[in-house]
Design an enzyme around this catalytic site. Structure first.
Site, PDB file in Angstrom:
ATOM      1  N   HIS A 122       0.872  -1.175   0.000  1.00 41.07           N
ATOM      2  CA  HIS A 122       0.000   0.000   0.000  1.00 41.07           C
ATOM      3  C   HIS A 122       0.911   1.228   0.000  1.00 41.07           C
ATOM      4  O   HIS A 122       2.011   1.180   0.544  1.00 41.07           O
ATOM      5  CB  HIS A 122      -0.826  -0.062   1.295  1.00 41.07           C
ATOM      6  CG  HIS A 122      -1.885   0.974   1.433  1.00 41.07           C
ATOM      7  ND1 HIS A 122      -1.608   2.278   1.773  1.00 41.07           N
ATOM      8  CD2 HIS A 122      -3.241   0.893   1.326  1.00 41.07           C
ATOM      9  CE1 HIS A 122      -2.742   2.954   1.869  1.00 41.07           C
ATOM     10  NE2 HIS A 122      -3.748   2.141   1.595  1.00 41.07           N
ATOM     11  N   ASP A 199       3.284  -4.552   7.697  1.00 38.51           N
ATOM     12  CA  ASP A 199       2.032  -3.808   7.612  1.00 38.51           C
ATOM     13  C   ASP A 199       0.896  -4.818   7.812  1.00 38.51           C
ATOM     14  O   ASP A 199       0.589  -5.603   6.931  1.00 38.51           O
ATOM     15  CB  ASP A 199       1.947  -3.135   6.237  1.00 38.51           C
ATOM     16  CG  ASP A 199       0.644  -2.372   6.052  1.00 38.51           C
ATOM     17  OD1 ASP A 199      -0.247  -2.466   6.923  1.00 38.51           O
ATOM     18  OD2 ASP A 199       0.510  -1.691   5.018  1.00 38.51           O
ATOM     19  N   GLN A 202      -4.457  -5.262   6.898  1.00 36.58           N
ATOM     20  CA  GLN A 202      -5.486  -6.216   6.467  1.00 36.58           C
ATOM     21  C   GLN A 202      -5.437  -7.496   7.303  1.00 36.58           C
ATOM     22  O   GLN A 202      -6.469  -8.080   7.626  1.00 36.58           O
ATOM     23  CB  GLN A 202      -5.313  -6.566   4.980  1.00 36.58           C
ATOM     24  CG  GLN A 202      -5.454  -5.387   4.032  1.00 36.58           C
ATOM     25  CD  GLN A 202      -6.875  -4.840   3.935  1.00 36.58           C
ATOM     26  OE1 GLN A 202      -7.852  -5.536   4.218  1.00 36.58           O
ATOM     27  NE2 GLN A 202      -6.996  -3.588   3.539  1.00 36.58           N
ATOM     28  N   LYS A 225     -10.385  -0.473  10.038  1.00 38.61           N
ATOM     29  CA  LYS A 225     -10.640  -1.677   9.233  1.00 38.61           C
ATOM     30  C   LYS A 225     -10.990  -2.870  10.122  1.00 38.61           C
ATOM     31  O   LYS A 225     -11.420  -3.901   9.648  1.00 38.61           O
ATOM     32  CB  LYS A 225      -9.417  -2.001   8.370  1.00 38.61           C
ATOM     33  CG  LYS A 225      -9.166  -0.923   7.321  1.00 38.61           C
ATOM     34  CD  LYS A 225      -8.013  -1.222   6.408  1.00 38.61           C
ATOM     35  CE  LYS A 225      -7.805  -0.006   5.495  1.00 38.61           C
ATOM     36  NZ  LYS A 225      -6.639  -0.143   4.624  1.00 38.61           N
ATOM     37  N   CYS A 364      -4.582   2.408  -3.669  1.00 37.48           N
ATOM     38  CA  CYS A 364      -3.338   2.909  -3.055  1.00 37.48           C
ATOM     39  C   CYS A 364      -2.204   1.921  -3.267  1.00 37.48           C
ATOM     40  O   CYS A 364      -1.382   1.702  -2.369  1.00 37.48           O
ATOM     41  CB  CYS A 364      -3.513   3.197  -1.567  1.00 37.48           C
ATOM     42  SG  CYS A 364      -4.759   4.414  -1.204  1.00 37.48           S
TER      43      CYS A 364
HETATM   44  C1  PLP Z   1      -5.666   0.662   4.613  1.00 47.63           C
HETATM   45  C2  PLP Z   1      -4.267   0.238   4.536  1.00 47.63           C
HETATM   46  C3  PLP Z   1      -3.227   1.080   4.955  1.00 47.63           C
HETATM   47  C4  PLP Z   1      -3.441   2.482   5.435  1.00 47.63           C
HETATM   48  O1  PLP Z   1      -4.299   2.580   6.501  1.00 47.63           O
HETATM   49  P1  PLP Z   1      -4.809   4.017   6.979  1.00 47.63           P
HETATM   50  O2  PLP Z   1      -5.878   3.708   7.926  1.00 47.63           O
HETATM   51  O3  PLP Z   1      -5.310   4.718   5.759  1.00 47.63           O
HETATM   52  O4  PLP Z   1      -3.650   4.718   7.586  1.00 47.63           O
HETATM   53  C5  PLP Z   1      -1.941   0.589   4.893  1.00 47.63           C
HETATM   54  N1  PLP Z   1      -1.695  -0.641   4.448  1.00 47.63           N
HETATM   55  C6  PLP Z   1      -2.659  -1.480   4.035  1.00 47.63           C
HETATM   56  C7  PLP Z   1      -2.314  -2.865   3.589  1.00 47.63           C
HETATM   57  C8  PLP Z   1      -3.972  -1.067   4.055  1.00 47.63           C
HETATM   58  O5  PLP Z   1      -4.934  -1.898   3.636  1.00 47.63           O
END
Ligand code: PLP
Length: 406
Positions: A122, A199, A202, A225, A364
């Site tokens: 992302h 990260d 998800q 999320k 993104c």
């Molecule tokens: C949504 C997402 C982000 C960013 O999250 P924010 O809440 O916009 O800061 C980063 N990495 C992944 C894999 C995402 O799905």
């Protein structure tokens, strides 16, 4: 057994109609809907327990602080961290990853050092590293996924050199739903002295996370999320890395003493949390963590695998639909397009008219779009409240698209 019908009752918004059709919400990869417990917790904070945290000595400030800090303890448990100093509240994964870039990497990397980044990332796990490259002259080394949307350590290994200092990689792709073997990646990297930044934006929604077992240095997730409020997130920092970090944002809360000449700092996590945080939001995140923890996560995962399997099978039957990295091990996220007929935005518009919410665009993840050779895709991303019936509505709506666009 997981009872989806009962579960849906926890989410008031799901009974809404949009465009005169029952809402079919399949945009959970962008943000998920909120259960009553989260909504009520935020409301209760403002109605009964609200004041600024960590400062006042009065009744409301104390109670707000207590509730706020209790969420940190919940996050420690949720991630399998060892202590509260390893849990830094941020506004989301984006801020968390920027904090790693400024707070750790900016201090500890130098010109010529290499950072491995995956093409699955992302933008939140790409742009902060571009910034670092501009500031420090570090080199970004990219590793591409295979046809399943996977990146194994074997694919990473050839990219490692004596200059590799860090790897920044997603635990689960927000475009393909592929889940990476981060435990293996972290183990191999740790043996080579490479810092690992995961990260988990998800992954936390779908998997039980144990950062100690994974063995990473940094792990991030975003609250909205995970059925929680917007403006909340967590950066887990392995204890070993804390002393190597400097603060990125200066202000109140993060200091011990400020004079005209000098500043002395508070300890972690407070040193990294300047300013008034999202108090009610973080307290709401606590309710979201409770909500998720209270589920039978084995039963939940089973349901998610089953509904993912159903969606994949049904989408696979549409032979005119271009499917991007559909693989049986991928979970909850499906990217598709109709190359040569409809643009992703057109598909999303038709779906919306049928009450079906999906995301269209680059998600993104523009390097990934370039890699798979499309400007955009439609993405249906499932949450626990989605049903087979909703998948059927998606399929019917896609068939309407096909009729319209040929
Ligand atoms: C949504 C997402 C982000 C960013 O999250 P924010 O809440 O916009 O800061 C980063 N990495 C992944 C894999 C995402 O799905």
């Amino acid at each position: 057994m997981f009872d989806v019908v009962e579960f849906r009752k926890e989410f008031p918004i799901l009974s809404k109609k949009v465009n005169d059709k029952p809402l079919v919400y399949l945009d959970n990869g962008a943000s998920s809907q909120k259960p009553i417990s989260v909504i009520e917790t935020v409301k209760n904070c403002y109605k009964n327990e609200y004041a600024n945290v960590h400062r006042g000595l009065h009744y409301l400030s104390n109670i707000a602080t207590e509730k706020y800090e209790a969420v940190r303890d919940k996050a420690v448990k949720f991630l399998g961290a060892t202590s509260h100093e390893e849990i830094i509240f941020t506004s989301g994964s984006t801020e968390a990853l920027n904090l790693v870039s400024y707070g750790w990497a900016n201090q500890n990397l130098k010109s010529g050092d290499e950072i491995i980044i995956s093409t699955l990332e992302h933008h939140a796990n790409i742009v902060p590293w571009h910034f670092l490259r501009s500031r420090k002259g570090v080199k970004l080394v990219w590793v591409d996924p295979d046809e399943k949307g996977q990146i194994s350590f074997d694919m990473i290994e050839p990219k490692i050199s004596s200059k590799t200092k860090m790897i920044c990689i997603t635990h689960m792709s927000n475009v393909f739903g592929s889940i990476l073997d981060v435990k293996k990646i972290c183990k191999e990297c740790a043996e080579r002295g490479i810092i690992t930044v995961l990260d988990g934006s998800q992954a936390v929604v779908h998997l039980e996370i144990d950062v100690a077992a994974i063995g990473c240095d940094f792990y991030t997730f975003t609250g909205h999320k995970l059925y929680g409020p917007t403006g909340t997130g967590v950066l887990y920092v392995n204890k070993k890395r804390i002393a190597e970090m400097i603060p990125f944002i200066g202000g109140g809360e993060m200091i011990k003493n400020v004079s005209k000449e000098n500043v002395t700092y508070n300890q972690s996590p407070f040193i990294f949390e300047a300013g008034t945080p999202g108090i009610a939001e973080v307290i709401g995140l606590g309710a979201a963590l409770d909500f998720v923890q209270d589920l039978d996560r084995q039963a939940v995962l089973k349901y998610e695998m089953a509904i993912s399997e159903y969606a994949r099978t049904e989408l696979d039957k549409l032979d005119w639909l271009v499917k991007h990295c559909f693989h049986k091990d991928n979970v909850a996220i499906f990217s598709f397009s109709m190359e040569g007929s409809a643009h992703a935005h057109d598909i999303a518009t038709i779906l919306d008219a049928n009450g079906v919410a999906v995301r269209s665009g680059h998600h993104c993840a523009q390097p990934l779009m370039n890699f798979i050779g499309v400007p955009a895709t439609c993405r249906a991303s499932l949450a626990l409240y989605n049903t087979e019936q909703e998948i059927d509505t998606l399929i019917q709506s896609l068939k309407k698209c096909k009729k319209l666009f040929g």
